[in-house]
Design an enzyme around this catalytic site. Structure first.
Site, PDB file in Angstrom:
ATOM      1  N   LYS A 168       0.868  -1.182   0.000  1.00  0.00           N
ATOM      2  CA  LYS A 168       0.000   0.000   0.000  1.00  0.00           C
ATOM      3  C   LYS A 168       0.899   1.223   0.000  1.00  0.00           C
ATOM      4  O   LYS A 168       1.567   1.523   0.983  1.00  0.00           O
ATOM      5  CB  LYS A 168      -0.903   0.041   1.232  1.00  0.00           C
ATOM      6  CG  LYS A 168      -1.978   1.102   1.074  1.00  0.00           C
ATOM      7  CD  LYS A 168      -2.403   1.757   2.362  1.00  0.00           C
ATOM      8  CE  LYS A 168      -1.397   2.707   2.921  1.00  0.00           C
ATOM      9  NZ  LYS A 168      -1.105   3.900   2.081  1.00  0.00           N
ATOM     10  N   GLU A 244      10.511   1.387  10.064  1.00  0.00           N
ATOM     11  CA  GLU A 244      11.547   2.395   9.807  1.00  0.00           C
ATOM     12  C   GLU A 244      10.854   3.741   9.978  1.00  0.00           C
ATOM     13  O   GLU A 244      10.037   4.126   9.151  1.00  0.00           O
ATOM     14  CB  GLU A 244      12.112   2.166   8.404  1.00  0.00           C
ATOM     15  CG  GLU A 244      13.511   2.694   8.260  1.00  0.00           C
ATOM     16  CD  GLU A 244      13.515   4.133   7.827  1.00  0.00           C
ATOM     17  OE1 GLU A 244      13.606   5.006   8.727  1.00  0.00           O
ATOM     18  OE2 GLU A 244      13.407   4.396   6.638  1.00  0.00           O
ATOM     19  N   CYS A 278      14.280  10.867   6.515  1.00  0.00           N
ATOM     20  CA  CYS A 278      14.357  10.569   7.946  1.00  0.00           C
ATOM     21  C   CYS A 278      15.789  10.633   8.467  1.00  0.00           C
ATOM     22  O   CYS A 278      16.003  10.691   9.664  1.00  0.00           O
ATOM     23  CB  CYS A 278      13.719   9.217   8.231  1.00  0.00           C
ATOM     24  SG  CYS A 278      14.280   7.978   7.082  1.00  0.00           S
ATOM     25  N   GLU A 379      10.862  16.395  14.785  1.00  0.00           N
ATOM     26  CA  GLU A 379      11.400  16.221  13.439  1.00  0.00           C
ATOM     27  C   GLU A 379      10.843  17.339  12.545  1.00  0.00           C
ATOM     28  O   GLU A 379       9.644  17.627  12.588  1.00  0.00           O
ATOM     29  CB  GLU A 379      10.932  14.850  12.928  1.00  0.00           C
ATOM     30  CG  GLU A 379      11.638  14.392  11.702  1.00  0.00           C
ATOM     31  CD  GLU A 379      11.206  12.981  11.295  1.00  0.00           C
ATOM     32  OE1 GLU A 379      10.079  12.568  11.627  1.00  0.00           O
ATOM     33  OE2 GLU A 379      12.002  12.298  10.635  1.00  0.00           O
TER      34      GLU A 379
HETATM   35  P1  ADP Z   1       3.682  11.094   6.980  1.00  0.00           P
HETATM   36  O1  ADP Z   1       3.136  11.897   8.102  1.00  0.00           O
HETATM   37  O2  ADP Z   1       5.090  11.402   6.686  1.00  0.00           O
HETATM   38  O3  ADP Z   1       2.829  11.064   5.754  1.00  0.00           O
HETATM   39  P2  ADP Z   1       2.614   8.579   7.792  1.00  0.00           P
HETATM   40  O4  ADP Z   1       3.140   7.678   8.838  1.00  0.00           O
HETATM   41  O5  ADP Z   1       1.306   9.234   8.036  1.00  0.00           O
HETATM   42  O6  ADP Z   1       3.770   9.622   7.515  1.00  0.00           O
HETATM   43  O7  ADP Z   1       2.501   7.826   6.402  1.00  0.00           O
HETATM   44  C1  ADP Z   1       3.369   6.788   5.991  1.00  0.00           C
HETATM   45  C2  ADP Z   1       2.554   5.684   5.385  1.00  0.00           C
HETATM   46  O8  ADP Z   1       1.663   5.208   6.385  1.00  0.00           O
HETATM   47  C3  ADP Z   1       1.680   6.114   4.190  1.00  0.00           C
HETATM   48  O9  ADP Z   1       1.611   5.047   3.258  1.00  0.00           O
HETATM   49  C4  ADP Z   1       0.329   6.306   4.835  1.00  0.00           C
HETATM   50  O10 ADP Z   1      -0.754   6.122   3.941  1.00  0.00           O
HETATM   51  C5  ADP Z   1       0.352   5.189   5.865  1.00  0.00           C
HETATM   52  N1  ADP Z   1      -0.622   5.370   6.952  1.00  0.00           N
HETATM   53  C6  ADP Z   1      -0.994   6.509   7.565  1.00  0.00           C
HETATM   54  N2  ADP Z   1      -1.957   6.261   8.482  1.00  0.00           N
HETATM   55  C7  ADP Z   1      -2.202   4.926   8.449  1.00  0.00           C
HETATM   56  C8  ADP Z   1      -3.086   4.035   9.141  1.00  0.00           C
HETATM   57  N3  ADP Z   1      -3.927   4.471  10.069  1.00  0.00           N
HETATM   58  N4  ADP Z   1      -3.057   2.720   8.821  1.00  0.00           N
HETATM   59  C9  ADP Z   1      -2.202   2.257   7.887  1.00  0.00           C
HETATM   60  N5  ADP Z   1      -1.353   3.035   7.198  1.00  0.00           N
HETATM   61  C10 ADP Z   1      -1.340   4.353   7.473  1.00  0.00           C
END
Ligand code: ADP
Length: 476
Positions: A168, A244, A278, A379
């Protein structure tokens, strides 16, 4: 979406739009997958697992070589898609494609080196045999900042190990993932071995990944907040996890360092991907005797950086990913200034000269940063270099380690003994010593503390996708 070897719309036929962060233009529309699509993809990967895991390592290696070659042949298309969708300058996008492809090449070889071992027993009639076997179906969640290489960093070791996978990608960058799946299709992987589910709301898909018992491993790159949440849920049925996560890298310029070399190194790694990596430094500790010379060189470099659309010549700083990112960066800058920091360069968003519809922030240097400021702890994920002056080297290690994160750290010194001491004392997973690029497919990447669990790349990278099985054979 690419599920069980077929291109598919979302079950509910919904779609979402993808935007170019440099100008706000709509550049594509992709399926908005949900729970049922994720379940379908997990089923496909589960059904494909028995056959794929029984292919020989040499066969899996062949597939990975083929995908590597296809990536190199389609290098320019992947890079152009990345610049349009994610914003990074075209040369940086090309570098990422090469870096990403290298994981396929490296793990194409490593597939053949999944060794077990025999262990002598205290009993004359007993033999121990240790075998490594693929964990099963892997669910991978990838971020937007490195939209191609974060996919290969996960699929290469997973496929080499004999696992099948559902990916995903981030909602900001699904087009890069789709281009990668077109190459997966061309490489001829058996159906269901690699699957892609795109979604605007990651929640429902993520929930399937963490709760479906057929998924045996979650690999995630993203924020610490989401990583922690996924890890908690994945504990429900004891899935293996690799995370990560965020970082807050110290960059240490010792009094014996060459200020020119250190400032040049900092200007490259701090502004890498517009600060959206990161491993970007977030606290730059400069010895007081070195500050003036270091800042002069850094300021000259930063003032000549060209900001703009990544496909224009000479641009080295692209846009931030979205409006929220610009606001977060500016909030940290304002907070620092309100608490006594001094802006040496930048300190504002950029909207003139054709940048009005993009998410641009001027490359910024902040001097006099200290512990009171948000930027010292949080960050930034943006193009801001916070300078902290230090005097006392004995306190330095304590201050550098004073963060819940533990991903990257950098040391500039000409003194080998000091370098070794700092290398041993700093609580981070990756340390650059007079070096700003301590990453490669052959080297273990990952953090400690809130920066994550597990390693990507290197021999450690494939172990993340292998279970260990012990056989005790009685010869009686
Ligand atoms: P950022 O804030 O840098 O976008 P995230 O951790 O929100 O970092 O996003 C990193 C990945 O995690 C993306 O693929 C995002 O769609 C996914 N993501 C964010 N929220 C969820 C969730 N509740 N469940 C699964 N994946 C998630």
């Amino acid at each position: 979406m690419f599920i069980n070897g077929k291109w598919m719309a979302a079950e509910n036929s919904r779609e979402f739009k993808v935007y170019n962060p440099a100008n706000g233009n709509i550049i594509g529309t992709v399926p908005d997958g949900g729970k049922n699509d994720a379940v379908l993809a997990v089923k496909a990967a589960h059904d494909a697992f028995p056959l794929w895991s029984e292919t020989t390592a040499y066969q899996r290696s062949e597939f990975l070589y083929r995908l590597y070659s296809l990536m190199m042949e389609n290098h320019e298309l992947l890079a152009a898609t990345m610049t349009e969708e994610q914003g990074k300058p075209i040369q940086a996008a090309r570098n990422e494609v090469r870096y990403g492809a290298d994981f396929l090449l490296w793990f194409a070889e490593e597939a053949k080196r999944v060794y077990g071992r025999t262990i002598p027993s205290a009993r004359a009639d007993q033999r121990f045999l240790v075998l490594k076997q693929p964990v099963g179906v892997v669910a991978a969640i990838t971020p937007w900042n490195y939209p191609v290489s974060m996919i290969t960093r996960k699929i290469a070791p997973a496929l080499a190990a004999g696992c099948t996978i559902v990916i995903k990608p981030a909602e900001d960058t699904p087009l890069c993932a789709i281009e990668m799946m077109k190459l997966v299709e061309k490489a001829g992987f058996p159906k269901g071995v690699v699957n892609l589910v795109t979604a605007c709301d990651p929640g429902p898909v993520g929930d399937v990944f963490v709760s479906d018992p057929r998924v045996r491993k979650i690999t995630f790159t993203g924020s610490t907040k989401i990583g922690r949440m996924l890890a908690k849920k994945a504990a429900g049925n004891m899935k293996r996890i690799s995370l990560e996560l965020g970082g807050h890298a110290p960059f240490i310029v010792c009094k014996d360092a060459d200020p020119q070399i250190a400032a040049k190194g900092l200007s490259l790694v701090k502004f890498l991907n517009t600060g959206q990596a990161c491993i970007c430094p977030n606290r730059i500790f400069v010895h007081s005797s070195m500050k003036k010379a270091f800042l002069n060189v850094l300021t000259d470099k930063v003032r000549t950086m060209k900001v703009g659309q990544g496909n224009l010549p000479g641009v080295s700083i692209g846009p931030l990913v979205n409006r929220d990112a610009v606001e977060k960066v500016h909030h940290q800058v304002e907070d620092a200034v309100n608490n006594g920091a001094v802006i040496v360069s930048g300190g504002h968003s950029l909207r003139d000269n054709g940048l009005d519809n993009g998410h641009f922030y001027a490359p910024t240097i902040l001097d006099n940063v200290d512990e009171k400021m948000l930027i010292y702890r949080e960050e930034t994920f943006g193009p801001v270099a916070p300078i902290i002056t230090y005097e006392n080297e004995s306190e330095l290690i304590k201050r550098a380690n004073d963060t819940e994160y533990g991903l990257a750290a950098y040391i500039y010194t000409a003194d080998l003994k000091k370098a070794m001491n700092l290398f041993e004392q700093l609580r981070f997973g990756i340390i650059g010593i007079n070096d700003i690029n301590p990453t490669a497919a052959s080297a273990p990447f990952g953090g400690v503390k809130d920066s994550g669990i597990g390693r990507e790349g290197a021999i450690e990278g494939i172990d993340e996708y292998l279970d260990i099985k012990l056989g005790g054979f009685s010869l009686r």
